[in-house]
Each structure stands twice: as C-alpha cells, then as structure tokens.
Scaffold this active site. Structure first.
Site, short mmCIF file in Angstrom:
data_model
loop_
_atom_site.label_atom_id
_atom_site.label_comp_id
_atom_site.label_asym_id
_atom_site.label_seq_id
_atom_site.Cartn_x
_atom_site.Cartn_y
_atom_site.Cartn_z
N HIS A 50 -5.00 3.94 -1.07
CA HIS A 50 -3.57 4.19 -0.98
C HIS A 50 -2.81 3.13 -1.80
CE1 HIS A 50 -4.11 1.39 2.60
NE2 HIS A 50 -3.14 0.79 1.92
P1 TYD Z 1 -5.21 2.43 7.07
O1 TYD Z 1 -4.08 1.68 6.46
O2 TYD Z 1 -5.38 3.85 6.71
O3 TYD Z 1 -6.60 1.65 6.87
P2 TYD Z 1 -7.40 1.26 5.54
O4 TYD Z 1 -6.49 1.44 4.39
O5 TYD Z 1 -7.80 -0.15 5.76
O6 TYD Z 1 -8.61 2.15 5.49
O7 TYD Z 1 -5.05 2.29 8.66
C1 TYD Z 1 -6.01 2.79 9.57
C2 TYD Z 1 -5.27 3.17 10.85
O8 TYD Z 1 -4.67 2.03 11.46
C3 TYD Z 1 -4.14 4.18 10.61
O9 TYD Z 1 -4.17 5.10 11.67
C4 TYD Z 1 -2.89 3.37 10.69
C5 TYD Z 1 -3.26 2.22 11.60
N1 TYD Z 1 -2.57 0.95 11.27
C6 TYD Z 1 -1.61 0.45 12.13
O10 TYD Z 1 -1.30 1.04 13.19
N2 TYD Z 1 -0.98 -0.73 11.82
C7 TYD Z 1 -1.27 -1.41 10.67
O11 TYD Z 1 -0.67 -2.48 10.42
C8 TYD Z 1 -2.25 -0.87 9.77
C9 TYD Z 1 -2.61 -1.58 8.49
C10 TYD Z 1 -2.89 0.31 10.11
#
Ligand code: TYD
Length: 142
Positions: A50
């Site tokens: 992302h």
């Molecule tokens: P995501 O940003 O998609 O993880 P990565 O990019 O590391 O694979 O986040 C995973 C899940 O955690 C998603 O459901 C959103 C949640 N999340 C939060 O609730 N708070 C946060 O600060 C972050 C970074 C993620």
C-alpha cells in the site's frame, strides 16, 4: 529516484548493552502520533502493499532483518534493514512492500498520524493514477 532517507541514530552504550532514544521533531522528523510493531512473519510473506496519501513514517528493524521494497510509481528500490540504530524515513506517496523477514525480525513503525483507513491506497493501479494526476496538477499550476 525513489525518495527516502536512512536515519542513523546516536547509540549510547558500552560492552554491557546499547540504547537509542527517539524524540519527536528531534531525531524523528515529525510529531509521533502512533507507534506499532510487527513480528512473527514467515520469511517469504509480503506485507504492506500500500501507499499513504499523507502519512510519514520512520521504520526501524529493532531485531533481525527484512527488506523494504519502495516504489514511486515509475521506479523501485530495495532497502535492507538490519540494525536497531537505523531508521527508514518515508513520506507520502511511496508504495511499500516488506518481505524476507528473519525469524527474529521485529519491525517498529513510528507514524505522524493516527490510524486512518482513508489515508491508505491499497490498489497499485490507483496509486499510479494518483501519482500521475498529482504530477499533471503540479505542471498546470506552475
Ligand atoms: P495493514 O496496514 O494492512 O498491515 P500491513 O501493511 O503491515 O500488512 O494492517 C493490518 C490490520 O491492522 C488492518 O486491519 C488494519 C489494522 N491496523 C490498525 O488497526 N492500526 C494500525 O495502526 C495499523 C498499522 C493497522
């Protein structure tokens, strides 16, 4: 060139151990509003995938190592993080993926904003289109 900075933190320590202190708007170039950390990833899992519209982040591999693939819509570069005394500083509009986790890898992320799903671009084509239209806008307003 993909824009990022590697911050080298001052390490206080001796033969007994080491310490790094991180402070908002001092050695971290923004006001820290959120901290999260990631661990227990299988070696070949790919996380991230992302970009952010506004968010700035400093990413620190506090234990072990992993690779960050950064993409500005036209170029890609890989940054290998393997030191708790180094921070990867990335601003908005950089597509990021992280992978190649060592089994002991812990990644800590300092963020300039609270969590906001609206700040995420989770589709690569949308990301490239947003970058292109931002460039067109900048050219037209000059
Ligand atoms: P995501 O940003 O998609 O993880 P990565 O990019 O590391 O694979 O986040 C995973 C899940 O955690 C998603 O459901 C959103 C949640 N999340 C939060 O609730 N708070 C946060 O600060 C972050 C970074 C993620």
């Amino acid at each position: 060139m993909v824009k990022y900075e590697l911050l080298n933190f001052n390490v206080r320590g001796n033969h007994e151990g080491s310490l790094v202190a991180l402070e908002s708007s001092k050695n971290i170039p923004f006001d820290i509003k959120r901290v999260y950390y990631i661990w227990g990833n299988k070696n070949d899992v790919v996380r991230g995938k992302h970009a952010h519209r506004k968010l700035e982040q400093v990413i620190i591999c506090t234990s072990g190592s992993c690779d960050f693939i950064l993409d500005n819509g036209t170029e890609r570069t890989t940054v290998h993080l393997n030191s708790p005394s180094q921070g990867l500083y990335i601003k908005s509009n950089i597509w990021r993926e992280f992978t190649n986790f060592s089994s002991d890898c812990v990644v800590m992320v300092l963020a300039s904003e609270h969590y906001d799903e609206k700040d995420y671009i989770r589709d690569y084509k949308t990301f490239v289109n947003e970058i292109k239209s931002a460039k067109t806008y900048n050219v037209n307003v000059r």
